[in-house]
Design an enzyme around this catalytic site. Structure first.
Site, PDB file in Angstrom:
ATOM      1  CB  THR A  56      -0.933  -0.026   1.233  1.00  0.00           C
ATOM      2  OG1 THR A  56      -1.730  -1.204   1.106  1.00  0.00           O
ATOM      3  CG2 THR A  56      -1.825   1.190   1.296  1.00  0.00           C
TER       4      THR A  56
ATOM      5  NE  ARG B 157      -9.052   7.140   8.158  1.00  0.00           N
ATOM      6  CZ  ARG B 157      -8.342   6.026   8.010  1.00  0.00           C
ATOM      7  NH1 ARG B 157      -8.255   5.154   8.990  1.00  0.00           N
ATOM      8  NH2 ARG B 157      -7.716   5.774   6.873  1.00  0.00           N
TER       9      ARG B 157
ATOM     10  CG  HIS C 174      -6.595   3.967   1.933  1.00  0.00           C
ATOM     11  ND1 HIS C 174      -5.346   3.411   1.804  1.00  0.00           N
ATOM     12  CD2 HIS C 174      -7.080   3.483   3.110  1.00  0.00           C
ATOM     13  CE1 HIS C 174      -5.079   2.650   2.858  1.00  0.00           C
ATOM     14  NE2 HIS C 174      -6.118   2.665   3.654  1.00  0.00           N
TER      15      HIS C 174
ATOM     16  NE  ARG D  92     -10.561   3.523   5.906  1.00  0.00           N
ATOM     17  CZ  ARG D  92     -11.295   3.428   7.007  1.00  0.00           C
ATOM     18  NH1 ARG D  92     -12.579   3.674   6.950  1.00  0.00           N
ATOM     19  NH2 ARG D  92     -10.737   3.077   8.145  1.00  0.00           N
TER      20      ARG D  92
HETATM   21  C1  FNR Z   1      -9.280   0.019   4.707  1.00  0.00           C
HETATM   22  N1  FNR Z   1      -8.331   0.036   3.702  1.00  0.00           N
HETATM   23  C2  FNR Z   1      -7.074  -0.483   3.947  1.00  0.00           C
HETATM   24  N2  FNR Z   1      -6.154  -0.553   2.939  1.00  0.00           N
HETATM   25  C3  FNR Z   1      -4.940  -1.093   3.159  1.00  0.00           C
HETATM   26  O1  FNR Z   1      -4.149  -1.144   2.222  1.00  0.00           O
HETATM   27  N3  FNR Z   1      -4.611  -1.580   4.386  1.00  0.00           N
HETATM   28  C4  FNR Z   1      -5.457  -1.548   5.441  1.00  0.00           C
HETATM   29  O2  FNR Z   1      -5.133  -2.009   6.541  1.00  0.00           O
HETATM   30  C5  FNR Z   1      -6.732  -0.948   5.234  1.00  0.00           C
HETATM   31  N4  FNR Z   1      -7.620  -0.847   6.257  1.00  0.00           N
HETATM   32  C6  FNR Z   1      -8.913  -0.421   6.003  1.00  0.00           C
HETATM   33  C7  FNR Z   1      -9.855  -0.419   7.022  1.00  0.00           C
HETATM   34  C8  FNR Z   1     -11.177  -0.051   6.759  1.00  0.00           C
HETATM   35  C9  FNR Z   1     -12.193  -0.066   7.851  1.00  0.00           C
HETATM   36  C10 FNR Z   1     -11.550   0.323   5.438  1.00  0.00           C
HETATM   37  C11 FNR Z   1     -12.981   0.683   5.108  1.00  0.00           C
HETATM   38  C12 FNR Z   1     -10.615   0.377   4.446  1.00  0.00           C
HETATM   39  C13 FNR Z   1      -8.704   0.493   2.347  1.00  0.00           C
HETATM   40  C14 FNR Z   1      -9.271  -0.673   1.532  1.00  0.00           C
HETATM   41  O3  FNR Z   1      -8.297  -1.639   1.259  1.00  0.00           O
HETATM   42  C15 FNR Z   1      -9.850  -0.193   0.200  1.00  0.00           C
HETATM   43  O4  FNR Z   1      -8.893   0.569  -0.494  1.00  0.00           O
HETATM   44  C16 FNR Z   1     -11.129   0.644   0.379  1.00  0.00           C
HETATM   45  O5  FNR Z   1     -11.920   0.125   1.409  1.00  0.00           O
HETATM   46  C17 FNR Z   1     -11.908   0.633  -0.933  1.00  0.00           C
HETATM   47  O6  FNR Z   1     -13.056   1.429  -0.844  1.00  0.00           O
HETATM   48  P1  FNR Z   1     -14.515   0.841  -0.500  1.00  0.00           P
HETATM   49  O7  FNR Z   1     -14.703  -0.430  -1.287  1.00  0.00           O
HETATM   50  O8  FNR Z   1     -14.507   0.590   0.977  1.00  0.00           O
HETATM   51  O9  FNR Z   1     -15.413   1.950  -0.883  1.00  0.00           O
END
Ligand code: FNR
Length: 379
Positions: A155, A164, A276, A279
């Site tokens: 990532t 957040r 992401h 986020r």
């Molecule tokens: C994430 N995402 C994420 N990505 C990553 O590379 N490592 C991680 O530990 C996390 N942790 C994480 C926690 C939570 C609660 C969420 C919602 C997301 C991002 C995730 O892999 C992905 O990119 C997004 O969730 C894609 O968007 P949608 O499908 O949630 O809209």
């Protein structure tokens, strides 16, 4: 309540989970403008209706990182499955296996790499956060290889921790600390308390970051040196990963065409066009808007995947039409696992597959080979 779609699962998850945990899953960063933009940009992609085509037996079959899959979806890494459900990570991995699609485990999971690898029988990918101490990082990478991970997903869009603010307001932060606010929140959600927290207590206590190298630490209630250290990660590290990791190498969090080209030069197998899920960086573009230029810059050997905002099979179709060859889903399956464990997540995947097939029929596509920019409505 019967769930017919991902929005229904989201609503059920909202009711079931303590607010702190639902918001942790559901919300974005800072003013959360990108969260809404991701959705609006997806909705704005209109597709050409096709009529009077023979669309019997539509096939959604595809290939992701060289593996044949019934439909082009993988579960994204999320550090929340074990919070929303008891052993949620294993449940998600098993749901992915049932659907025949790959599962990505985050390094920050509290489930052991080896246990999840056993459940993820239709493809196991490990997402990596990189520590300052690269030797510590290699320990995780080597463990993933030994457990049979097919892909290492690095990532790249988290050089610093996201801001957040709602987590602070909800009394939920890392390391996790007991607070009156969080305690009351949990008390108001007895189903989660009994079904998740009590079950952890009864089966060995508070979850730990069981995949972190020993020198990093492991208790969720203790400060561990985690994502902040990714500030030192550069393209040189990508080259080193390529030298050391013999499986598929994926970079997650690419939004620029030049970064896609550079990834390909370094021998990366796939990229995930992603912000992401809205986020991390609130001024970033909606991922679906970034996708066409990135896909155009990607040479044939670089597979382009997409995530951020997928809630319907039509979103998968939109991404494929704009140049992706598969999508990752994050929150959609988290809502499912929060409400119905493995069954809930498996149902979400089935809903997405059916919606994708329906969308293909309505655009006159019998197979994914026919899905490309020709099905886009100009505008
Ligand atoms: C994430 N995402 C994420 N990505 C990553 O590379 N490592 C991680 O530990 C996390 N942790 C994480 C926690 C939570 C609660 C969420 C919602 C997301 C991002 C995730 O892999 C992905 O990119 C997004 O969730 C894609 O968007 P949608 O499908 O949630 O809209």
């Amino acid at each position: 309540m019967t769930a017919y779609n991902v929005a229904d699962y989201r609503e059920m998850a909202r009711r079931r989970l303590p607010r702190a945990f639902f918001e942790f899953v559901d919300r974005g960063t800072e003013d959360e403008t990108l969260l809404g933009l991701n959705r609006r940009a997806l909705d704005a992609v209109r597709l050409r209706p096709a009529v009077l085509q023979d669309v019997r037996g539509v096939s959604t079959e595809a290939a992701l990182l060289g593996r044949a899959v019934p439909f082009p979806v993988a579960i994204a890494p999320t550090g929340a499955a074990n919070i929303v459900g008891f052993r949620g990570e294993e449940a998600l991995a098993a749901a992915a296996a049932r659907a025949g699609v790959p599962f990505t485990l985050t390094t920050s999971s509290t489930s052991r790499i080896e246990d999840v690898a056993r459940a993820a029988t239709a493809g196991f990918w490990l997402q990596l956060y990189v520590w300052e101490d690269r030797e510590a990082t290699w320990q995780v990478v080597d463990r993933a290889a030994a457990a049979g991970a097919e892909a290492l997903v690095v990532t790249v869009d988290t050089p610093v921790m996201a801001n957040r603010e709602y987590n602070g307001r909800n009394g939920f932060a890392f390391p996790v600390r007991p607070s009156l606010r969080l305690g009351l929140d949990i008390a108001r959600h007895p189903r989660w308390f009994a079904g998740v927290l009590c079950r952890y207590w009864l089966s060995g206590g508070t979850p730990r970051y069981v995949n972190y190298p020993a020198q990093v630490g492991g208790k969720v209630t203790q400060k561990v040196s985690r994502i902040a250290n990714s500030a030192s990660v550069t393209w040189e590290d990508v080259a080193r990963f390529r030298d050391r990791w013999t499986g598929r190498l994926v970079l997650k969090g690419i939004l620029l065409p030049e970064d896609a080209a550079r990834a390909a030069e370094l021998g990366v197998d796939a990229i995930v066009v992603s912000n992401h899920g809205g986020r991390m960086f609130d001024a970033a573009p909606p991922a679906i808007e970034a996708l066409p230029a990135v896909a155009a810059a990607a040479p044939p050997g670089l597979q382009v995947l997409f995530d951020s905002g997928v809630r319907r099979g039509l979103d998968i179709l939109r991404a494929l039409a704009l140049g992706a060859s598969g999508v990752l889903v994050g929150r959609a399956t988290l809502y499912g696992v929060a409400c119905g464990g493995q069954e809930g997540a498996a149902h979400v995947l089935e809903i997405l597959r059916e919606e994708l097939a329906r969308g293909m029929a309505l655009t006159g596509c019998r197979s994914l080979a026919e899905v490309d920019q020709r099905i886009l409505w100009p505008g």
